[in-house]
Design a protein around this motif. Structure first.
Motif, short mmCIF file in Angstrom:
data_model
loop_
_atom_site.label_atom_id
_atom_site.label_comp_id
_atom_site.label_asym_id
_atom_site.label_seq_id
_atom_site.Cartn_x
_atom_site.Cartn_y
_atom_site.Cartn_z
N LYS A 50 -1.89 8.12 -7.03
CA LYS A 50 -2.31 9.00 -5.95
C LYS A 50 -1.08 9.49 -5.16
N GLN A 51 -0.21 8.56 -4.80
CA GLN A 51 0.91 8.94 -3.93
C GLN A 51 1.93 9.79 -4.66
N GLU A 97 0.69 13.26 -4.41
CA GLU A 97 0.80 13.76 -3.04
C GLU A 97 2.22 14.17 -2.71
N LEU A 98 3.18 13.49 -3.33
CA LEU A 98 4.58 13.83 -3.09
C LEU A 98 5.01 15.01 -3.96
N LYS A 129 0.83 -1.21 0.00
CA LYS A 129 0.00 0.00 0.00
C LYS A 129 0.86 1.26 0.00
N ASP A 130 2.11 1.13 0.42
CA ASP A 130 2.94 2.32 0.58
C ASP A 130 4.04 2.34 -0.47
N PHE A 131 3.94 3.27 -1.42
CA PHE A 131 4.95 3.40 -2.45
C PHE A 131 5.70 4.72 -2.31
N THR A 132 5.51 5.42 -1.17
CA THR A 132 6.09 6.76 -1.04
C THR A 132 7.61 6.71 -1.10
N ALA A 133 8.23 5.66 -0.52
CA ALA A 133 9.69 5.61 -0.49
C ALA A 133 10.25 5.56 -1.91
N THR A 156 9.53 8.76 -3.85
CA THR A 156 10.41 9.88 -3.48
C THR A 156 11.71 9.80 -4.25
N LEU A 164 -2.91 3.49 -6.41
CA LEU A 164 -2.17 4.03 -5.27
C LEU A 164 -0.92 4.76 -5.71
N ALA A 167 -7.53 6.44 -7.17
CA ALA A 167 -6.60 7.57 -7.28
C ALA A 167 -7.31 8.91 -7.09
#
Lengths: 375, 300
Positions: A238-239, A242-243, A207-211, A214, A235, A264
């Motif tokens: 969307k992310q 957001e970044l 669920k977390d692809f922010t790393a 980034t 996701l 999204a």
């Protein structure tokens, strides 16, 4: 007492044999074909779309008197989107005397199952598996009505090169046969001047692809391409917004689903997806659209392909004059067929000659085709 | 990029820490690994979606945005502790003196039951979580903090602070610590340990429920399976920090979040989960009790 029991046993065995052989006779007059796809689990909707479309085609033929003067029966198999189940359901279909298969859905299921159909000499046409491996193994009885990932990847790569004029590209994939396959084909078809700044896999179900996003942001690409399915695609889209990552987002038919836009949200706006042309824009498909929506509601992304696959099978059986799989397969290889999507002809591998991919874009929360016909 | 990854990691870490607290508190008191705890987190996220539905049907316009928050969080804070208490009452209390293995099996069964219950009643497809926060956020140089991240960071710190005060400064907190040290002795001193256990489950479940809502708002998507994955990470966080130790669980959660973010950001995202377990393995070799595991006096 013992003698009576023996006698009863023998009589029982004889009745059983009679019943079985008696039961066989009418069955030879019915032609059995099967729709096999995930009917339960996360992809159950896709299975439903495929089996309903096949049922529609079978019912139309039956109302005209069937094929070769025999009625057609459609069996439905559930592979639960799992390669292991796909193999066992394929063996079961073969042992039940099915003469042709419409399915499977996932490339990872179609590939192992097609081994079994090919050995048994049964025609299989997949409406949805786009991985090149499906038809690249020289199997004469394996076909598809959808396109191939290398055709899809090529359309995407040409669009990125010519229309978006990107210079730096980041590529993510979900490490599946489909997702990584599509990402590879996209990469292969990019112009050599375009720099691929990142090529990496992510885990399905994460669920977390922010790393990773980034890192993508720090590499400043013009385009992020994702090979995979809509839950992760939504996701990621969307992310990345957001970044504050402002580059284009491009993906394939696995992300082409209204769910993608729901997940999204506003971040889906402007995303590019490759997919087949809309059935609404195909004049010959209007009748199919009408009858399908009257009976089942709105057709899914693979309903038309499944309907056409069933039509091709039944037309080929009629032309061959037999249900013998290898003869039917030769007919499919050598004849063009008039189906709902227009004229379809298959090459020596079993792929449709014309690649049916165009680019779509999300505009105001709707998927809009960018060009009306494949170029 | 370093600071952005740090923020990503801290956000994730705060969530893990909130869930890990529930594991560690229950373990401190009952020496039981409550495997159904991750499912409470998942139930919290689903409850968030349902409560949002109530809120929007009550107030057709978005005139009072604060009110939606109030409804969602009060619903979660009302129901998830009750579920936690119910799970303890039905799945663990009858087995309290049945040895250590039986409640563990019961916990696994509870987890499977809750997962499948939600799958059957809510469907196996992903659910879209309502957009509770805007997308503007704060930008400091190259670092971008979204409103959701800010809420998660501040909210978790406040909740953890409150929990710390509760455990160290109040009567019930003292009773919890006493029960953790020696259950029999605490009972002899007149502490009703059934009450203490009930309160522990209620607090742990409330924290997990809030973590569920915050994660739902952060990623915008939930499914019936999220409890398993998050529960596993949070359990690892509790072990890393020293299971049974409250500050340890907070530290463990944050370390895991940050390691994941840096591992995925600087090395490769393909083996994201591997880094966490490498750290855990190394730590357990050199400090089998976890980072803060040896200070037994503080565990609850």
């Amino acid at each position: 007492m013992k003698l009576v029991r023996y006698l009863l046993g023998i009589i029982g065995a004889i009745t059983l044999v009679l019943l079985v052989s008696g039961g066989c006779r009418p069955k030879q007059e019915i032609i059995k074909i099967a729709a096999v796809a995930p009917m339960t689990g996360e992809s159950a909707k896709m299975g439903e779309d495929i089996s309903r479309a096949a049922q529609l085609a079978v019912d139309e033929w039956n109302s005209k008197g069937g094929v070769l003067g025999r009625k057609i029966e459609l069996l439905i198999g559930d592979d639960r989107a799992d390669p292991k189940d796909a193999v066992s359901v394929a063996s079961r279909m073969v042992s039940q005397g099915v003469v042709a298969i419409v399915g499977h859905y996932n490339s990872s299921c179609t590939i192992p199952a097609s081994n079994i159909y090919n050995e048994a000499g049964i025609v299989m046409i997949t409406p949805a598996s786009t991985n090149p491996m499906v038809t690249d193994r020289g199997y004469r009885t394996i076909f598809r009505t959808c396109g191939r990932d290398d055709q899809q990847g090529k359309v995407e790569a040409e669009f990125a090169t010519n229309e978006l004029k990107v210079k730096r590209v980041a590529i993510l994939h979900d490490k599946t046969t489909y997702g990584q396959g599509l990402a590879d084909e996209f990469r292969k078809n990019l112009w050599s001047e375009i720099e691929v700044v990142l090529y990496e896999g992510v885990a399905r179900g994460d669920k977390d692809f922010t790393a990773i996003l980034t890192r993508v942001k720090s590499l400043q690409p013009d385009l992020l391409m994702f090979g995979g399915l809509y839950p992760e695609g939504g996701l990621i889209a969307k992310q990345m917004r957001e970044l504050g990552l402002k580059c284009h987002f491009l993906s394939g038919d696995g992300v082409f689903d209204p769910e993608f836009i729901r997940i999204a949200g506003p971040a889906a706006e402007g995303a590019y997806l490759s997919y087949a042309p809309s059935p609404q824009d195909i004049p010959t498909a209007q009748n199919f659209l009408k009858t399908y929506s009257e009976r089942w509601g709105e057709p899914g992304p693979y309903s038309l392909f499944a309907y056409d696959a069933t039509q091709v099978i039944l037309k080929a059986i009629e032309l061959a004059g037999t249900t013998e799989g290898r003869k039917v397969a030769e007919i499919i290889h050598s004849h063009p067929f008039e189906v709902a999507a227009g004229t379809i002809a298959f090459d020596q591998k079993g792929d449709p000659v014309k690649a049916p991919y165009i680019m779509w874009q999300v505009k105001n929360g709707q998927l809009i085709p960018l060009s009306p016909s494949p170029s | 990029m370093f600071f952005q990854q740090l923020i990503n990691g801290l956000t994730l870490g705060c969530i893990y820490a909130l869930i890990a607290l529930g594991y560690t508190m229950v373990y401190g008191i009952l020496q039981l690994i409550n495997f159904a705890h991750g499912e409470i987190y998942m139930l919290g996220a689903y409850l968030g979606v349902i409560a949002w539905g109530w809120a929007t049907s009550l107030f057709s316009q978005n005139e009072v945005i604060g009110l939606e928050f109030l409804i969602i969080f009060s619903a979660v804070l009302l129901f998830t502790p009750l579920w936690g208490i119910a799970i303890e009452r039905f799945a663990y209390r009858p087995l309290r003196y049945a040895g250590r293995l039986s409640p563990l099996i019961s916990a696994l069964g509870m987890s499977i039951f809750l997962q499948n219950f939600v799958m059957l009643t809510q469907g196996a497809r992903e659910k879209v979580f309502p957009r509770l926060f805007g997308s503007s956020g704060i930008t400091l140089g190259a670092v971008h903090i979204s409103p959701v991240q800010l809420t998660i960071l501040c909210g978790s710190v406040i909740l953890m602070g409150l929990l710390h005060l509760l455990v160290t400064r109040t009567r019930i907190g003292t009773a919890m610590r006493a029960t953790a040290q020696d259950r029999q002795m605490a009972q002899l001193c007149g502490i009703n340990i059934n009450n203490v256990i009930t309160v522990t489950f209620a607090i742990g479940s409330g924290l997990a429920g809030i973590a569920g809502v915050m994660v739902g708002a952060y990623y915008g998507m939930i499914n019936f399976y999220i409890g398993y994955q998050a529960g596993l990470k949070a359990f690892t966080a509790a072990v890393l920090g020293g299971i049974g130790n409250i500050p340890g669980a907070m530290a463990g959660g944050i370390i895991i979040g940050v390691v994941e973010a840096f591992g995925a950001g600087y090395i490769s995202s393909e083996y994201k989960d591997v880094y966490v377990f490498i750290i855990l393995l190394i730590l357990l070799i050199f400090r089998p009790g976890g980072i803060l595991g040896e200070r037994v006096a503080e565990r609850v």
